[in-house]
Design a protein around this motif. Sequence first.
Motif, PDB file in Angstrom:
ATOM      1  N   LEU A 160      42.921  38.588  33.465  1.00 34.60           N
ATOM      2  CA  LEU A 160      43.821  39.391  34.288  1.00 34.60           C
ATOM      3  C   LEU A 160      43.558  40.866  34.020  1.00 34.60           C
ATOM      4  CD1 LEU A 160      47.165  37.455  33.657  1.00 34.60           C
ATOM      5  CD2 LEU A 160      45.539  37.114  35.530  1.00 34.60           C
ATOM      6  N   GLN A 161      43.491  41.649  35.092  1.00 33.20           N
ATOM      7  CA  GLN A 161      43.263  43.088  34.979  1.00 33.20           C
ATOM      8  C   GLN A 161      44.284  43.809  35.838  1.00 33.20           C
ATOM      9  OE1 GLN A 161      40.946  44.929  33.336  1.00 33.20           O
ATOM     10  NE2 GLN A 161      39.402  43.453  32.659  1.00 33.20           N
ATOM     11  N   THR A 162      44.953  44.828  35.281  1.00 38.61           N
ATOM     12  CA  THR A 162      45.897  45.612  36.072  1.00 38.61           C
ATOM     13  C   THR A 162      45.149  46.589  36.968  1.00 38.61           C
ATOM     14  OG1 THR A 162      46.116  47.275  34.314  1.00 38.61           O
ATOM     15  CG2 THR A 162      47.696  45.445  34.324  1.00 38.61           C
ATOM     16  N   LEU A 163      45.789  46.967  38.066  1.00 41.41           N
ATOM     17  CA  LEU A 163      45.239  47.924  39.011  1.00 41.41           C
ATOM     18  C   LEU A 163      46.091  49.178  38.996  1.00 41.41           C
ATOM     19  CD1 LEU A 163      44.663  45.508  42.038  1.00 41.41           C
ATOM     20  CD2 LEU A 163      43.068  46.056  40.194  1.00 41.41           C
ATOM     21  N   GLY A 164      45.461  50.333  39.171  1.00 48.21           N
ATOM     22  CA  GLY A 164      46.186  51.593  39.201  1.00 48.21           C
ATOM     23  C   GLY A 164      45.543  52.605  38.286  1.00 48.21           C
ATOM     24  N   ARG A 185      53.536  45.471  30.261  1.00 51.84           N
ATOM     25  CA  ARG A 185      52.788  46.327  29.348  1.00 51.84           C
ATOM     26  C   ARG A 185      52.366  47.595  30.068  1.00 51.84           C
ATOM     27  NH1 ARG A 185      48.205  42.289  27.482  1.00 51.84           N
ATOM     28  NH2 ARG A 185      47.290  44.269  26.796  1.00 51.84           N
ATOM     29  N   ALA A 186      52.211  48.662  29.298  1.00 52.27           N
ATOM     30  CA  ALA A 186      51.778  49.921  29.880  1.00 52.27           C
ATOM     31  C   ALA A 186      50.350  49.783  30.388  1.00 52.27           C
ATOM     32  CB  ALA A 186      51.865  51.038  28.839  1.00 52.27           C
ATOM     33  N   ALA A 187      50.103  50.239  31.617  1.00 53.61           N
ATOM     34  CA  ALA A 187      48.772  50.181  32.208  1.00 53.61           C
ATOM     35  C   ALA A 187      47.895  51.287  31.625  1.00 53.61           C
ATOM     36  CB  ALA A 187      48.873  50.316  33.722  1.00 53.61           C
ATOM     37  N   PRO A 188      46.560  51.106  31.603  1.00 51.98           N
ATOM     38  CA  PRO A 188      45.842  49.894  32.024  1.00 51.98           C
ATOM     39  C   PRO A 188      45.919  48.814  30.947  1.00 51.98           C
ATOM     40  CG  PRO A 188      44.290  51.535  31.230  1.00 51.98           C
ATOM     41  CD  PRO A 188      45.641  52.205  31.188  1.00 51.98           C
ATOM     42  N   ALA A 189      45.913  47.577  31.400  1.00 56.17           N
ATOM     43  CA  ALA A 189      46.031  46.460  30.481  1.00 56.17           C
ATOM     44  C   ALA A 189      45.249  45.276  31.022  1.00 56.17           C
ATOM     45  CB  ALA A 189      47.495  46.074  30.266  1.00 56.17           C
ATOM     46  N   SER A 190      44.850  44.372  30.132  1.00 59.00           N
ATOM     47  CA  SER A 190      44.145  43.161  30.533  1.00 59.00           C
ATOM     48  C   SER A 190      44.545  42.040  29.589  1.00 59.00           C
ATOM     49  CB  SER A 190      42.626  43.365  30.511  1.00 59.00           C
ATOM     50  OG  SER A 190      42.185  43.676  29.200  1.00 59.00           O
ATOM     51  N   ALA A 191      44.292  40.824  30.009  1.00 54.57           N
ATOM     52  CA  ALA A 191      44.631  39.663  29.192  1.00 54.57           C
ATOM     53  C   ALA A 191      43.744  38.503  29.591  1.00 54.57           C
ATOM     54  CB  ALA A 191      46.103  39.290  29.352  1.00 54.57           C
ATOM     55  N   VAL A 192      43.470  37.624  28.657  1.00 58.62           N
ATOM     56  CA  VAL A 192      42.728  36.393  28.906  1.00 58.62           C
ATOM     57  C   VAL A 192      43.686  35.241  28.661  1.00 58.62           C
ATOM     58  CG1 VAL A 192      40.785  34.942  28.220  1.00 58.62           C
ATOM     59  CG2 VAL A 192      40.532  37.431  28.247  1.00 58.62           C
ATOM     60  N   VAL A 193      43.849  34.395  29.674  1.00 58.02           N
ATOM     61  CA  VAL A 193      44.795  33.287  29.582  1.00 58.02           C
ATOM     62  C   VAL A 193      44.107  32.014  30.028  1.00 58.02           C
ATOM     63  CG1 VAL A 193      46.783  34.767  29.974  1.00 58.02           C
ATOM     64  CG2 VAL A 193      45.655  33.697  31.918  1.00 58.02           C
ATOM     65  N   GLY A 194      44.845  30.880  29.952  1.00 57.58           N
ATOM     66  CA  GLY A 194      44.308  29.605  30.387  1.00 57.58           C
ATOM     67  C   GLY A 194      44.439  29.434  31.880  1.00 57.58           C
TER      68      GLY A 194
END
Length: 627
Positions: A229-233, A203-212
């Motif tokens: 999860l959090q992207t860096l940059g 996915r295009a940054a910045p992006a985040s997601a909540v997973v198990g």
Amino acid sequence: MPPTLASLVHHSTLKLAVLAGEGRLDTPVRWAHVSELPDPVPYLDGGELLLITAMKLDAEDPEATRRYVRRLVDAGVVGLGFAIGVNYEQVPAALVRAASEAGLPLLGVPRRTPFIAISKVVSAAIAADQYRAVTAGFEAQRELTRAAIGAEGPTALLARLAAHLNGWAALYDASGALIGSAPEWAARRAARLTGDVERLRERAAPASAVVGGGGADGSEEEVADRVELQTLGIGRRTRGVLAVGTGAPLGTAERYAVHSAVALLTLTTERSRALREAEQRLGAALLRMLLAGEPDHARAVAGQLYGELLDAPFRMLVAEGPASTPHAVPAAPHGADTAAPSPAPSPSTAAPSTRQAHAAPTAEPDTAQEAHGAPHGAATPGAPSTVDDPSHEAAPPAQPLSPATSLSGGAPATTTADPLGSLVDTIEAATARTGEAVLIVPDGARLIVLATDGGAAVRACAEHAEAAEARRGGTARPRARGSAPADDGLVIGLSAPAGPTAAATAYRQAEQALSVARRRGRVLVEHEQVAAGSVLPLLADDAVRAFADGLLRALYDHDATGRGDLVASLRAWLSRHGQWDAAAAELRVHRHTLRYRMRRVEEILGRSLDDPDVRMELWLALKATGM
């Protein structure tokens, strides 16, 4: 902690009485709201303590109060405060029964306690909780900053973050590989998230997601934790991914800590523009000197930054992507030598310890030299024309991190959208973990890479090519020079091991291997493989076919009139090495007939079959037209 109904009941100045819902007094209160509307639900957000005097509610009607209370519960109201002695001397029994049946806490508010007093207590408690969260967040930021700039760098930062969250934290590099975690047991759990990390990187940054989450120890038992999860940059390219696991959603203080960690880890992946440009120019100058046959000057320029790259045999790698999607557009600075590499914006950024430079050659290639795989000019490359998935162990031990550890390389949104960017990501991630020096020079839709023979960069490139071959189904797809590449369009040529004095030769070998890879439809061809197999697949080129068609067209036109089969006769005669009897026997004609046909071939083409070059060209033309 935010205020709860219990804290309001125990507040000494409010004197509230619990009339129903005693088992739910620990519910947090988001706000205290006064409403006399028969149906206040459209104006509520949920989490409120609703205060009423029952001015417009028939609180003694069992059916009306039951509907009213049910609507409040469905809207998320956490409690109902009823003013005693205003419209009703006591709280009606019908309302108490309705609240008890619905499990809604019902509080009696004495006449001497104004609703505004309750609102002030709730507001003050919420403000105090927010102040504590902000203060804790700032303190966490200070601790994380001290950890980030300390000797242990990201390792200490992950440990402090995990402790602050009362959970765990893990760090992935630009390729999606796990490079650090805290506490130690979190490595196994974090390793199970590589698939989720890969999807986030696409996915295009910045992006985040909540997973198990996964098991907290060596068992296979699943743990009901929450993983974010959090992207860096700072750009649209992902430089790394931070994962945090907790037993509950993050609170305000925890959120501040995570945001601080993301900012600090991003700073470790993004160098200053001046430093990046300086390394780009240094790398460009180094490559320029090597290809110009000045290894002594190159060693002097390399110093400690690239010195180890020149102390051992290295390999030159030339990679090509789709011409329609250039990886970087070089721009030669004013007054610069356009026949030599010059700095260009890098597709990715790496920390200094990886000693990687990104610079771009800007000269146009000489067409004849390019066709033969030779570098343009004085052994200088002339305009050589960002998951993919290095495999990981199921539970690899986390590598120790240092303040200079590279998390960069930034992955593209997808590997097929930017195959060169994906290749750079893979190489940089591999060399960042080993501290190996590598020189990467992008230009348009091509890359030049100088890497240690047998090192992490070369191995990562081979694994990357194998993954690309697997995506293509392992089928070779030859294509002509300049035609659109298949699938992700990645083609790589790799030279034989060489030293600084043979850099120009290594570049030429890589160009030749690239040309063979392009025509064979392979992702990667090493120079040692150039002579392997048959030369005939190299004829699968539009220019070669056009030449063959033009050379043989007159013979085909002659045969089309039915005046003899000159093409078949020529093919048989050449295949029999000019042996008249053997060729005539194959054609089932008299040898004098064959001799007559060969004279007609010479007359029509205006060439002598006694010339070995003519026979070679005719044979290759027949092969090319028959492919």
